[in-house]
Design an enzyme around this catalytic site. Structure first.
Site, PDB file in Angstrom:
ATOM      1  N   ARG B  60       0.811  -1.223   0.000  1.00 28.94           N
ATOM      2  CA  ARG B  60       0.000   0.000   0.000  1.00 28.94           C
ATOM      3  C   ARG B  60       0.846   1.276   0.000  1.00 28.94           C
ATOM      4  O   ARG B  60       0.458   2.276  -0.564  1.00 28.94           O
ATOM      5  CB  ARG B  60      -0.873   0.006   1.253  1.00 28.94           C
ATOM      6  CG  ARG B  60      -2.152  -0.768   1.048  1.00 28.94           C
ATOM      7  CD  ARG B  60      -3.045  -0.580   2.252  1.00 28.94           C
ATOM      8  NE  ARG B  60      -3.688  -1.843   2.541  1.00 28.94           N
ATOM      9  CZ  ARG B  60      -4.160  -2.201   3.709  1.00 28.94           C
ATOM     10  NH1 ARG B  60      -4.034  -1.414   4.740  1.00 28.94           N
ATOM     11  NH2 ARG B  60      -4.745  -3.356   3.880  1.00 28.94           N
ATOM     12  N   HIS B 196       8.385 -23.732   5.278  1.00 25.01           N
ATOM     13  CA  HIS B 196       9.845 -23.579   5.235  1.00 25.01           C
ATOM     14  C   HIS B 196      10.580 -24.686   5.970  1.00 25.01           C
ATOM     15  O   HIS B 196      11.757 -24.910   5.737  1.00 25.01           O
ATOM     16  CB  HIS B 196      10.274 -22.189   5.729  1.00 25.01           C
ATOM     17  CG  HIS B 196      10.130 -21.992   7.191  1.00 25.01           C
ATOM     18  ND1 HIS B 196       8.991 -21.497   7.764  1.00 25.01           N
ATOM     19  CD2 HIS B 196      10.975 -22.239   8.202  1.00 25.01           C
ATOM     20  CE1 HIS B 196       9.151 -21.442   9.076  1.00 25.01           C
ATOM     21  NE2 HIS B 196      10.353 -21.886   9.364  1.00 25.01           N
ATOM     22  N   HIS B 258       3.916 -27.514  10.070  1.00 22.84           N
ATOM     23  CA  HIS B 258       5.323 -27.934  10.098  1.00 22.84           C
ATOM     24  C   HIS B 258       5.512 -29.359  10.634  1.00 22.84           C
ATOM     25  O   HIS B 258       6.145 -30.196   9.992  1.00 22.84           O
ATOM     26  CB  HIS B 258       6.141 -26.994  10.979  1.00 22.84           C
ATOM     27  CG  HIS B 258       6.113 -25.562  10.539  1.00 22.84           C
ATOM     28  ND1 HIS B 258       6.165 -25.191   9.219  1.00 22.84           N
ATOM     29  CD2 HIS B 258       6.053 -24.417  11.250  1.00 22.84           C
ATOM     30  CE1 HIS B 258       6.132 -23.873   9.143  1.00 22.84           C
ATOM     31  NE2 HIS B 258       6.064 -23.377  10.351  1.00 22.84           N
TER      32      HIS B 258
END
Lengths: 337, 506
Positions: B60, B196, B258
């Site tokens: 933004r 990740h 995870h």
């Protein structure tokens, strides 16, 4: 450890190594003992005059990534037979750990005349079930008639054609040995990896790849008085690649003047009638390569190519390297033409 | 016929990376600054990206391209770990960094984005390939997906892929709704759900250990494995994310994604090939085999915890309810422990204990596979002489593998003691390991989804976690129930003790 009459017994060396591990183990406290690591036997053949400290530092730097039993053979040009050996360990303490990691090193001093005896000494010292790599740092040793017995112990022999006096003869000799079945590596080829990778990366872009069949000229510049083996390798590799897309380029070698340590300085691929090169990689300041292609310029670091960096790469490839074998034969032909 | 690059040398070169542009939604956020740009710069430094690679940041805040480049330069310098910064490499890389300001709810943003991408393609030869990366607030995922679909930016002359960060919904229903919106612009094969953890070297090394060696797989089953413990402990608290964390909790924030993925990697069947869908099929099958608890089983097989205040290292540490933005009567789980069972022939009856928590004694993530003890104790001695073998796979902070076994203590007599055989990634291989984001970003650009999560996997793990969460939502826990700096609630120890097990202290 030297033995009477200038001979050495492999069993004695192995016994000394076992003692070494016991004494290293006793130095550890509690659980923080010594970790023995080994992924290959690395035999280094060097002249007595070669810088022992530099070899030691290179081996120490290689150990964390390629833990190995190192056997350093130091030759003196002597007609008298004679061998002497000592064993010690290369140890390091990984950062933040209490445990040492150690690799064995055996150093054997030998005369040229004792070369025929050496294979029988080295063979029992190699680590079973793991590859044996022979790094020959001296062209003179490679050319000794009995060197082949030592080379036969190793899966792969690493040489450096840049150390040979005459590039064309060196490439011819190596190509002949490879054709006879020896598995060779040449650090002059290893020096090219980053340049080749930069070139390959340019043509991963489909727009650039589409231009590849248009290449008519290759220019290779170097900072050296005579064309070095690396330049022949690069030319042969480019010709081979371009032939696969139907291009038959001319090759021009250009010397940018001699320097104590030679380097490639520029490689350009051009299309006939085009003002700009299709791709150009030039040595820039600050150990960088400047890559120009399709109107874009980028920079990539070219780290220093020390013995450590080159051997680190070669030791990662204990088996055949088809691209090198193909290029060696073509480079030898190009250099001898 | 399309040409093949004749210069590739897979033996010596890194993987082939095609040309592309990457659009980052939420380019002014923390993830972009701390992880994405440093990882991209590192890839550029390693010459892994195409020369024309471009990044288009969107958020933004009004900014010019140059202002955005300056900001990213500062981030890269600050967050580049174990790597040198090279001004020349940055200068060339920064030429491909662009920025546009916009509100993700504004439909006009997306046609403008399309036009900008075309201009970038023309200037930098990105081949029409675009990787969209949602680094924005999860509440903005759906408006972004709708905007991309409405302006048809998800289709183009090259490939289009979208990477999204967790959470993939906050329960099964919302995960399905998010997926449906993403599918309005992208096929499932083009959606890359990033976890990740799966990009970490050791998690990938689990696959190498299991399927590259012949000696472990025969032991990898209910006959030899007694139980498995998967621990993800953090020593820090919520670190200013109290408001977000209050709505998430450890079960949703860690175990649903995870740790379930790590468990699937540990327990999945061997894949026939190492192709992305083949590996993901096996992971998905495993997740679907986790037994969904019945409501009356939940409190016996799970533990919810929340840390209270403590005094650690001479410092007063606030409890969760004292953290900024957290309600004083919050029922959020900052600790979750669960016992899962896998209903297949390989694992029937083997407990998988998963735990994750904040403000535990240390930051550590590891998997401990405890094997059955020797069937007969023939050596006299205490319990150490019958200690079971343990295979420990350490994920962080030090990646590595340890095998614990018994050995004879030197000297006369037959006394055994446990010893550890360690393989440490950092010291055994001197080479710097790429960060998880470097690995995963490169995978997405190359089109290798092996380490990414697929929608059926997301749904399978939500089905398991929802069953627990529903009961927890109906239960009023007596929080806080563990002190910051401890290994969690006593109830978690009791959960294992009921099966004769104890938590390892990593």
């Amino acid at each position: 450890m030297g033995a009477a009459g200038g001979t050495i017994a492999p069993d004695r060396i192995l016994h000394d190594m076992a003692d070494l591990w016991v004494s290293l183990g006793k130095q550890g406290e509690g659980d923080a003992g010594v970790l023995r690591a080994c992924s290959m036997t690395l035999v280094v053949a060097a002249e007595e005059s070669d810088d022992a400290q530099a070899i030691g530092e290179t081996l120490a730097a290689l150990m964390p990534e390629h833990p190995s039993r190192a056997i350093v053979l130091r030759f003196r040009a002597d007609a008298q037979r004679g061998l002497a050996a000592r064993v010690f360990a290369q140890c390091w303490m990984p950062f933040g750990h209490r445990q040492q990691i150690c690799c064995e090193q055996i150093e054997i001093a030998a005369s040229d005349a004792s070369l025929p005896d050496l294979a029988a000494v080295v063979l029992p010292l190699t680590v079973p079930d793991l590859p044996v790599i022979l790094w020959c740092r001296s062209p003179r040793l490679f050319q000794l008639p009995d060197f082949s017995q030592l080379a036969a112990i190793a899966q792969k022999v690493v040489l450096d054609s840049a150390a040979f006096g005459e590039p064309a003869a060196a490439l011819g000799e190596m190509s002949g040995a490879a054709a006879a079945g020896s598995l060779l590596a040449d650090l002059s080829w290893t020096r090219l990896t980053r340049w080749r990778e930069l070139i390959a990366q340019i043509f991963e872009n489909r727009a650039q790849l589409a231009n590849l069949p248009l290449v008519t000229d290759i220019l290779i510049s170097y900072r050296a008085a005579a064309t070095p083996p690396t330049a022949y390798y690069l030319a042969a590799w480019l010709i081979d690649g371009l032939a696969k897309v139907g291009a038959r380029p001319r090759v021009q070698f250009r010397s940018d003047g001699g320097e104590p340590a030679w380097r490639l300085s520029l490689v350009q691929l051009r299309a006939q009638g085009s003002a700009d090169a299709l791709a150009s990689i030039a040595l820039a300041e600050g150990s960088c390569a400047e890559v120009k292609t399709g109107g874009l310029v980028s920079k990539a670091p070219l780290p220093a190519l020390t013995d450590y960096a080159l051997m680190r790469e070669e030791l990662s490839i204990p088996g055949r390297d088809p691209a090198f074998e193909r290029t060696l034969a073509a480079a030898a032909k190009l250099a001898l033409s | 016929m399309s040409l093949e690059n004749p210069f590739q040398d897979p033996l010596r070169f890194e993987r082939r990376v095609p040309e592309c542009a990457m659009v980052i939604f939420g380019a002014n956020g923390d993830l972009t600054k701390r992880k994405l740009l440093p990882a991209l710069y590192r890839l550029a430094y390693e010459r892994r990206l195409d020369a024309g690679f471009a990044v288009l940041g969107i958020s933004r805040t009004p900014m010019t391209d140059d202002q955005f480049r300056e900001k990213m330069l500062a981030s890269v310098k600050e967050f580049l770990e174990d790597s040198p910064f090279d001004a020349d490499v940055w200068a060339a890389f920064a030429q491909g960094i662009f920025y546009m300001a916009g509100n993700f709810d504004d439909g006009a943003l997306f046609p403008a984005l399309d036009a900008r991408l075309k201009a970038i393609d023309a200037a930098r030869h990105t081949g029409g390939n675009v990787l969209f990366y949602l680094s924005a607030q999860p509440s903005q995922y759906i408006p972004i997906a709708q905007g991309i679909a409405a302006a048809n930016v998800g289709k183009g002359s090259g490939w289009r892929r979208i990477v999204i960060e967790k959470p993939f919904g906050h329960d099964l229903a919302s995960a399905q709704e998010l997926s449906a919106e993403l599918h309005s612009a992208f096929a499932e094969a083009e959606v890359y759900r990033i976890d990740h953890y799966l990009g970490k070297e050791t998690v990938q090394n689990i696959l190498a250990l299991r399927f590259g060696n012949g000696i472990f797989e025969p032991l990898w089953n209910r006959r030899y494995v007694n139980h498995v413990q998967i621990t993800a402990a953090e020593s820090i608290g919520v670190e200013g994310r109290g408001a977000y964390y209050q709505e998430a909790g450890a079960l949703r924030d860690m175990i649903q994604n995870h740790l379930s993925q790590v468990m699937a990697t540990i327990a999945m069947e061997p894949s026939a090939t190492f192709r992305p869908d083949s590996v993901r099929d096996e992971r998905s099958k495993l997740l679907r085999s986790i037994r969904v608890m019945k409501p009356d089983e939940v409190l016996q097989n799970t533990v919810s915890g929340q840390y209270g205040p403590a005094h650690i290292g001479g410092e007063d540490v606030p409890g969760f309810r004292q953290e900024p933005g957290v309600k004083p009567d919050a029922q959020t789980d900052t600790y979750a422990a669960v016992t899962f069972f896998v209903d297949n022939w390989r694992w029937a009856g083997v407990p998988f204990y998963l735990r994750s928590g904040k403000r535990l004694p240390k930051r550590v993530t590891e998997i401990a596979i405890q094997f059955n003890s020797a069937p007969l104790a023939i050596f006299n001695g205490d319990e150490t002489t019958t200690a079971p073998n343990l295979l420990i796979l350490r994920i962080q902070p030090e990646e590595g593998i340890s095998l614990k076994f018994l050995s004879k203590r030197p000297g006369s007599g037959m006394t055994l003691r446990p010893v550890s055989m360690d393989f440490n990634y950092g010291s055994s291989f001197g080479e710097r390991s790429p960060s998880a984001y470097e690995t995963l970003l490169l995978d997405a650009i190359i089109g290798d989804a092996t380490l990414y999560t697929r929608q059926d996997m997301v749904e399978a793990s939500w089905a398991v976690v929802d069953a627990v969460q529903h009961v927890w939502n109906e239960t009023k826990f007596d929080f806080p129930n563990y002190a910051a700096g401890s290994w969690g609630p006593k109830a978690a120890d009791d959960m294992l003790a009921r099966r004769g097990h104890v938590w390892r202290q990593p």
